[in-house]
Enzyme design. Structure first.
Site, PDB file in Angstrom:
ATOM      1  N   LYS A 177       0.837  -1.195   0.000  1.00 29.39           N
ATOM      2  CA  LYS A 177       0.000   0.000   0.000  1.00 29.39           C
ATOM      3  C   LYS A 177       0.878   1.253   0.000  1.00 29.39           C
ATOM      4  O   LYS A 177       1.787   1.392   0.826  1.00 29.39           O
ATOM      5  CB  LYS A 177      -0.910   0.014   1.225  1.00 29.39           C
ATOM      6  CG  LYS A 177      -2.027  -1.021   1.168  1.00 29.39           C
ATOM      7  CD  LYS A 177      -3.058  -0.683   0.110  1.00 29.39           C
ATOM      8  CE  LYS A 177      -4.262  -1.601   0.171  1.00 29.39           C
ATOM      9  NZ  LYS A 177      -5.269  -1.267  -0.859  1.00 29.39           N
ATOM     10  N   ASP A 234      -0.202  -0.528  -4.697  1.00 35.86           N
ATOM     11  CA  ASP A 234      -1.551   0.033  -4.755  1.00 35.86           C
ATOM     12  C   ASP A 234      -1.528   1.417  -4.125  1.00 35.86           C
ATOM     13  O   ASP A 234      -1.350   1.552  -2.911  1.00 35.86           O
ATOM     14  CB  ASP A 234      -2.527  -0.880  -4.009  1.00 35.86           C
ATOM     15  CG  ASP A 234      -3.969  -0.400  -4.098  1.00 35.86           C
ATOM     16  OD1 ASP A 234      -4.219   0.625  -4.766  1.00 35.86           O
ATOM     17  OD2 ASP A 234      -4.847  -1.058  -3.514  1.00 35.86           O
ATOM     18  N   GLU A 249      -2.037  -0.525  -8.821  1.00 36.33           N
ATOM     19  CA  GLU A 249      -3.477  -0.302  -8.800  1.00 36.33           C
ATOM     20  C   GLU A 249      -3.789   1.184  -8.620  1.00 36.33           C
ATOM     21  O   GLU A 249      -3.180   1.855  -7.796  1.00 36.33           O
ATOM     22  CB  GLU A 249      -4.124  -1.080  -7.649  1.00 36.33           C
ATOM     23  CG  GLU A 249      -4.093  -2.590  -7.799  1.00 36.33           C
ATOM     24  CD  GLU A 249      -4.821  -3.272  -6.650  1.00 36.33           C
ATOM     25  OE1 GLU A 249      -5.894  -2.763  -6.234  1.00 36.33           O
ATOM     26  OE2 GLU A 249      -4.314  -4.300  -6.157  1.00 36.33           O
ATOM     27  N   ASP A 282      -8.952  -0.071 -10.395  1.00 39.74           N
ATOM     28  CA  ASP A 282      -9.658  -0.569  -9.211  1.00 39.74           C
ATOM     29  C   ASP A 282     -10.850   0.326  -8.927  1.00 39.74           C
ATOM     30  O   ASP A 282     -11.967   0.060  -9.369  1.00 39.74           O
ATOM     31  CB  ASP A 282      -8.716  -0.645  -8.021  1.00 39.74           C
ATOM     32  CG  ASP A 282      -9.383  -1.214  -6.767  1.00 39.74           C
ATOM     33  OD1 ASP A 282     -10.576  -1.569  -6.824  1.00 39.74           O
ATOM     34  OD2 ASP A 282      -8.723  -1.319  -5.723  1.00 39.74           O
ATOM     35  N   LYS A 333     -14.077  -6.417  -7.713  1.00 37.70           N
ATOM     36  CA  LYS A 333     -14.516  -6.593  -6.330  1.00 37.70           C
ATOM     37  C   LYS A 333     -16.037  -6.655  -6.327  1.00 37.70           C
ATOM     38  O   LYS A 333     -16.704  -5.789  -6.908  1.00 37.70           O
ATOM     39  CB  LYS A 333     -14.030  -5.444  -5.440  1.00 37.70           C
ATOM     40  CG  LYS A 333     -12.514  -5.384  -5.280  1.00 37.70           C
ATOM     41  CD  LYS A 333     -12.103  -4.195  -4.431  1.00 37.70           C
ATOM     42  CE  LYS A 333     -10.582  -4.135  -4.263  1.00 37.70           C
ATOM     43  NZ  LYS A 333     -10.149  -2.925  -3.526  1.00 37.70           N
TER      44      LYS A 333
END
Length: 368
Positions: free
Chosen positions: A162, A190, A216, A241, A265
């Site tokens: 992250k 991401d 991402e 995303d 997702k």
């Protein structure tokens, strides 16, 4: 088959440690478990974990909108998952999380009525090994590096890092982690929309020698049209995303050349029905996909794993969220195996239940 009852349960599950991204921090995840029951008492299970910065929902809105949807779905056939999805969209725009929980429960009932695992009902086959990555939460360079080393020692071969709160620090983070874990570990990053277009190009070029699988959502999702310049000036592949909600977004993104990969997702797509439509877009254009989530339980990630077995283009698996939880309220369902491979049961539907004792502690709402 007709829907006779829909129940909603608000479940608070504390995390083992604070989970942080550029969008914020959380110490607890709140899931909405949904149980859809037909006239013969057969039940299907679904789940969402509303994350306001992305889907614009809260647990409270899920109960309000869930009641609205449930009242219109009574006496409908849960096996008609396409009709259920379209009906929910006619009732209210958005609210993709609570729609997804209902959609998953209807898929579970559909497969149970066929007496087969859900992936078979949806037309899939188990022809590959699914192995999850592990996500390294946003923190200091030192802490993230130590966390990465710890997970490698636990056997993870792929780490998602992250980033996105500070471009200069992000470069230091990923360089430190790569040096610490070596070149045999797959790394993906991401930014959760945290960079500007200029910062994204700078950061990704600084990472050119680090063998990063993909990045991402590097910039704000509303500025998806700027991703084309990022792609044209980046040595790292770009995965959509937050800018990819459903199949309509999928077509827009791929036709505009705004991404290389899709991150699917269920909480964004409104469930399995539209997620399968995203996969059809991916198959038409040859787009590789990842399956991920919003820190839900093994219920949601069991549905994710069934979905992942529908297409060879699903190559990336971000299925680690249940590992963040202090306890597990799910009975049955997907299991983590050696090397963090994931196995799903052979029972009908999703092959799981939510612990009855746990549900007694949850705030609930019933529509019948």
């Amino acid at each position: 088959m007709k829907i006779k009852k829909i129940e909603f349960f608000k479940a608070h599950i504390p995390l083992k440690k604070t989970f942080a991204t550029s969008l914020g921090k959380r110490d607890t995840t709140t899931s909405i478990f949904v149980r859809v029951t037909n006239q013969k008492g057969l039940c299907g299970w679904g789940e969402c974990s509303p994350f306001p910065p992305i889907v614009g929902e809260t647990p409270e809105t899920c109960f309000i909108v869930g009641k609205m949807l449930a009242e219109k779905l009574l006496n409908e056939d849960p096996r008609e998952v396409g009709y259920v999805s379209k009906l929910m969209d006619r009732i209210i725009f958005g609210h993709t999380g609570i729609k997804s929980a209902i959609d998953i429960a209807c898929h579970d009932l559909w497969a149970k009525s066929c007496d087969e695992p859900l992936y078979l009902t949806m037309g899939g086959r188990i022809e590959k090994t699914i192995r999850t990555d592990f996500t390294i939460s946003l923190d200091s360079v030192e802490t993230m590096t130590n966390d990465a080393l710890e997970k490698v020692q636990e056997g993870f071969k792929t780490l998602k890092i992250k980033l996105g709160d500070d471009a200069s620090k992000d470069i230091k983070r990923i360089k430190s982690i790569r040096q610490a874990v070596g070149n045999s570990i797959d790394l993906r990053v991401d930014a959760n929309q945290g960079w500007t277009q200029k910062e994204a190009i700078r950061c990704l070029n600084e990472m050119a020698s680090l063998n990063i699988q993909y990045c991402e959502e590097p910039i704000n999702k509303r500025r998806y049209y700027q991703l084309k310049k990022v792609i044209n000036n980046s040595p790292v592949k770009i995965m959509a995303d937050e800018s990819l909600m459903d199949h309509v977004d999928a077509r827009k993104l791929v036709k505009g050349g705004y991404c290389d990969y899709f991150n699917i997702k269920l909480g964004k797509s409104s469930g399995l029905y539209k997620a399968r439509k995203i996969l059809k877009v991916a198959e038409r254009y040859g787009i590789l996909c990842q399956i991920g989530g919003f820190v839900e339980s093994r219920l949601l990630f069991t549905a994710n794993t069934h979905l992942a077995h529908l297409s060879d283009l699903v190559r990336f698996y971000d299925l680690d969220s249940p590992l963040f939880h202090q306890f597990d309220p799910i009975v049955g369902g997907m299991e983590y195996q050696k090397n963090w491979d994931i196995r799903i049961p052979g029972q009908p539907g999703l092959g799981l239940e939510v612990s009855a004792d746990f549900l007694k502690e949850c705030e609930s709402l019933t529509v019948e």
